[in-house]
Design an enzyme around this catalytic site. Structure first.
Site, PDB file in Angstrom:
ATOM      1  N   ASP A  30     -24.512   3.300 -14.204  1.00 62.58           N
ATOM      2  CA  ASP A  30     -23.289   3.568 -13.462  1.00 62.58           C
ATOM      3  C   ASP A  30     -23.432   2.818 -12.123  1.00 62.58           C
ATOM      4  O   ASP A  30     -24.559   2.478 -11.719  1.00 62.58           O
ATOM      5  CB  ASP A  30     -23.166   5.080 -13.249  1.00 62.58           C
ATOM      6  CG  ASP A  30     -22.016   5.462 -12.342  1.00 62.58           C
ATOM      7  OD1 ASP A  30     -20.987   4.765 -12.357  1.00 62.58           O
ATOM      8  OD2 ASP A  30     -22.159   6.468 -11.607  1.00 62.58           O
ATOM      9  N   ASP A  32     -21.174   3.418  -8.810  1.00 57.39           N
ATOM     10  CA  ASP A  32     -20.951   4.245  -7.617  1.00 57.39           C
ATOM     11  C   ASP A  32     -21.878   5.463  -7.619  1.00 57.39           C
ATOM     12  O   ASP A  32     -21.819   6.294  -8.528  1.00 57.39           O
ATOM     13  CB  ASP A  32     -19.493   4.724  -7.572  1.00 57.39           C
ATOM     14  CG  ASP A  32     -18.518   3.558  -7.464  1.00 57.39           C
ATOM     15  OD1 ASP A  32     -18.815   2.606  -6.724  1.00 57.39           O
ATOM     16  OD2 ASP A  32     -17.470   3.588  -8.137  1.00 57.39           O
ATOM     17  N   GLY A  67     -16.903  10.114 -10.451  1.00 57.41           N
ATOM     18  CA  GLY A  67     -16.768   9.780 -11.868  1.00 57.41           C
ATOM     19  C   GLY A  67     -15.347   9.890 -12.394  1.00 57.41           C
ATOM     20  O   GLY A  67     -15.068   9.484 -13.514  1.00 57.41           O
ATOM     21  N   ARG A  70      -9.151   6.810 -10.560  1.00 55.36           N
ATOM     22  CA  ARG A  70      -8.391   6.866  -9.306  1.00 55.36           C
ATOM     23  C   ARG A  70      -7.224   7.846  -9.418  1.00 55.36           C
ATOM     24  O   ARG A  70      -6.992   8.669  -8.536  1.00 55.36           O
ATOM     25  CB  ARG A  70      -7.872   5.463  -8.970  1.00 55.36           C
ATOM     26  CG  ARG A  70      -7.491   5.282  -7.525  1.00 55.36           C
ATOM     27  CD  ARG A  70      -6.994   3.868  -7.268  1.00 55.36           C
ATOM     28  NE  ARG A  70      -7.964   2.839  -7.630  1.00 55.36           N
ATOM     29  CZ  ARG A  70      -7.705   1.537  -7.669  1.00 55.36           C
ATOM     30  NH1 ARG A  70      -6.490   1.098  -7.361  1.00 55.36           N
ATOM     31  NH2 ARG A  70      -8.625   0.660  -8.012  1.00 55.36           N
ATOM     32  N   SER A 135     -14.670   2.333 -12.167  1.00 55.66           N
ATOM     33  CA  SER A 135     -14.009   1.688 -11.038  1.00 55.66           C
ATOM     34  C   SER A 135     -13.493   0.289 -11.368  1.00 55.66           C
ATOM     35  O   SER A 135     -14.165  -0.492 -12.027  1.00 55.66           O
ATOM     36  CB  SER A 135     -14.979   1.592  -9.857  1.00 55.66           C
ATOM     37  OG  SER A 135     -14.392   0.853  -8.814  1.00 55.66           O
ATOM     38  N   ASN A 137     -13.177  -1.691  -9.056  1.00 56.17           N
ATOM     39  CA  ASN A 137     -13.818  -2.473  -7.990  1.00 56.17           C
ATOM     40  C   ASN A 137     -15.310  -2.664  -8.230  1.00 56.17           C
ATOM     41  O   ASN A 137     -16.037  -3.051  -7.307  1.00 56.17           O
ATOM     42  CB  ASN A 137     -13.612  -1.753  -6.651  1.00 56.17           C
ATOM     43  CG  ASN A 137     -12.142  -1.605  -6.320  1.00 56.17           C
ATOM     44  OD1 ASN A 137     -11.412  -2.588  -6.309  1.00 56.17           O
ATOM     45  ND2 ASN A 137     -11.700  -0.385  -6.079  1.00 56.17           N
ATOM     46  N   ASP A 187     -24.683   9.645 -11.898  1.00 59.69           N
ATOM     47  CA  ASP A 187     -24.752  10.671 -10.848  1.00 59.69           C
ATOM     48  C   ASP A 187     -23.648  11.712 -11.021  1.00 59.69           C
ATOM     49  O   ASP A 187     -23.605  12.672 -10.251  1.00 59.69           O
ATOM     50  CB  ASP A 187     -24.631  10.041  -9.454  1.00 59.69           C
ATOM     51  CG  ASP A 187     -23.239   9.493  -9.203  1.00 59.69           C
ATOM     52  OD1 ASP A 187     -22.661   8.879 -10.133  1.00 59.69           O
ATOM     53  OD2 ASP A 187     -22.711   9.684  -8.092  1.00 59.69           O
TER      54      ASP A 187
HETATM   55  C1  G6P Z   1     -15.943   5.654 -10.226  1.00 61.73           C
HETATM   56  C2  G6P Z   1     -16.120   6.591  -9.056  1.00 61.73           C
HETATM   57  C3  G6P Z   1     -14.864   7.411  -8.807  1.00 61.73           C
HETATM   58  C4  G6P Z   1     -13.658   6.487  -8.683  1.00 61.73           C
HETATM   59  C5  G6P Z   1     -13.499   5.680  -9.971  1.00 61.73           C
HETATM   60  C6  G6P Z   1     -12.341   4.699  -9.893  1.00 61.73           C
HETATM   61  O1  G6P Z   1     -16.022   6.387 -11.401  1.00 61.73           O
HETATM   62  O2  G6P Z   1     -17.187   7.481  -9.297  1.00 61.73           O
HETATM   63  O3  G6P Z   1     -15.037   8.132  -7.607  1.00 61.73           O
HETATM   64  O4  G6P Z   1     -12.473   7.236  -8.471  1.00 61.73           O
HETATM   65  O5  G6P Z   1     -14.709   4.942 -10.182  1.00 61.73           O
HETATM   66  O6  G6P Z   1     -12.615   3.761  -8.879  1.00 61.73           O
HETATM   67  P1  G6P Z   1     -11.575   2.734  -8.263  1.00 61.73           P
HETATM   68  O7  G6P Z   1     -12.433   1.884  -7.353  1.00 61.73           O
HETATM   69  O8  G6P Z   1     -11.007   1.939  -9.401  1.00 61.73           O
HETATM   70  O9  G6P Z   1     -10.548   3.516  -7.559  1.00 61.73           O
HETATM   71 MG    MG Z   2     -21.119   7.474 -10.208  1.00 60.13          MG
END
Ligand code: G6P
Ligand code: MG
Length: 238
Positions: A30, A32, A67, A70, A135, A137, A187
Site C-alpha cells: 500500500d 499512503d 483506505g 475519496r 489513491s 495520486n 495500514d
Molecule cells: C488511499 C488513502 C485514502 C484516500 C484514497 C483515495 O486509500 O488511504 O485516505 O482517500 O487513497 O485517494 P485520492 O488521493 O485519490 O483522493
Molecule cells: Mg494506507
C-alpha cells in the site's frame, strides 16, 4: 561383512522437492501510511475541509478514513449533511487540490523507516514487488519519494478497478504470482480485510486492534529485515 541391506523404503535417488507453491512470491505495498506518512496528509486535508464547511470531524472518524476512496471519505466527513452532486464534486476537488499542495513538498527523506531497505532487499530473495493504492495520486507520490522505479507494477485509483480487493487481485495477476503467495503490506482495516478476503497474507502496520485481520502486525517496518520477515511469514499459516 556382506553388503548393507537396502530397505525397500530407502529412496536410492533423492526425490526432487515439490515446487514450493506455498512460498512467498510477491509483496503488494500500500502507499499512503505504508511507504510515506501521506495518510496523515489526507487526514489533515479532510480536517481543513471540515473546518471550512463548519462540520465536526472527531478523531475516530478522521482515522477511519484510511483506505477509503475519496468519495466514501467525503460521505463520512459530511455525515448527516446533504449536498448536491455538483457541490459534492466541488468539495472532492477542493480536498484534492489541498492534498496535492502537500504532496509537492514530499522528498525521498519522507519515505517511512524500513520501507526503502525492504524494497531493496526483497528482489534478492526472488520476491516481486508492486504498489497498490486506492489513491489516484499514488504515482505522483511514489515519484516524489523517488520510489516509482522500484515496482514491477503499480495498480492505483486511476485504474479501472473498483475495490481494494480487486486491485490486489489485479496486481497479483500482473506479477503472475497467485494470491496465496502474495503478502499485502497495509495500514488500514479496510485493506487488511480485503487482503484476507482474497486469500493473501497481510502484514499490518500500526494499531494491532484496528488490524486484527492481518496475519501479523508491526508498529512500523523500522529494523525489519527481509530474511526474518520472510521466515516469519512463511511459518505463519494463512
Ligand atoms: C488511499 C488513502 C485514502 C484516500 C484514497 C483515495 O486509500 O488511504 O485516505 O482517500 O487513497 O485517494 P485520492 O488521493 O485519490 O483522493
Ligand atoms: Mg494506507
Amino acid at each position: 561383512m556382506g553388503m548393507p541391506q537396502i530397505l525397500e523404503s530407502t529412496p536410492r535417488i533423492r526425490p526432487t522437492p515439490a515446487p514450493a507453491t506455498n512460498s512467498i512470491g510477491a509483496f503488494l505495498f500500500d502507499v499512503d501510511g505504508v511507504l510515506a506518512d501521506t495518510a496523515r496528509l489526507h487526514e489533515a486535508a479532510w480536517r481543513r475541509l471540515a473546518i471550512r464547511e463548519g462540520l465536526s470531524l472527531d478523531t475516530d472518524t478522521a482515522r477511519s478514513l484510511r483506505g477509503l476512496s475519496r468519495s466514501d471519505s467525503l460521505r463520512r466527513v459530511l455525515g448527516q449533511r446533504r449536498v448536491t452532486q455538483h457541490r459534492f464534486n466541488e468539495l472532492m476537488e477542493q480536498k484534492n487540490c489541498d492534498y496535492l499542495r502537500q504532496v509537492e513538498q514530499l522528498t525521498p527523506t519522507d519515505v517511512l523507516p524500513g520501507s526503502s531497505e525492504l524494497l531493496e532487499e526483497l528482489p534478492g530473495f526472488g520476491i516481486r514487488v508492486a504498489a497498490v493504492s486506492a489513491s489516484c495520486n499514488a504515482r505522483p507520490v511514489l515519484d516524489r519519494l523517488g520510489l516509482l522505479d522500484r515496482f514491477a507494477a503499480v495498480v492505483d485509483g486511476t485504474d479501472d478497478v473498483s475495490t481494494t480487493g480487486h486491485r490486489f487481485l489485479s496486481a497479483s495477476a500482473v506479477l503472475r504470482v497467485e494470491p496465496s503467495r502474495c503478502v499485502v503490506v497495509e495500514d488500514s482495516t479496510t485493506g487488511a480485510a480485503a487482503a484476507r478476503q482474497f486469500g493473501m497474507k497481510c502484514l499490518g502496520l500500526g494499531d494491532a486492534t484496528a488490524l486484527c485481520m492481518a496475519t501479523m502486525v508491526f508498529e512500523s517496518l523500522r529494523g525489519v529485515d527481509a530474511r526474518s520477515l520472510l521466515r516469519w511469514l512463511t511459518r505463519t499459516p494463512h
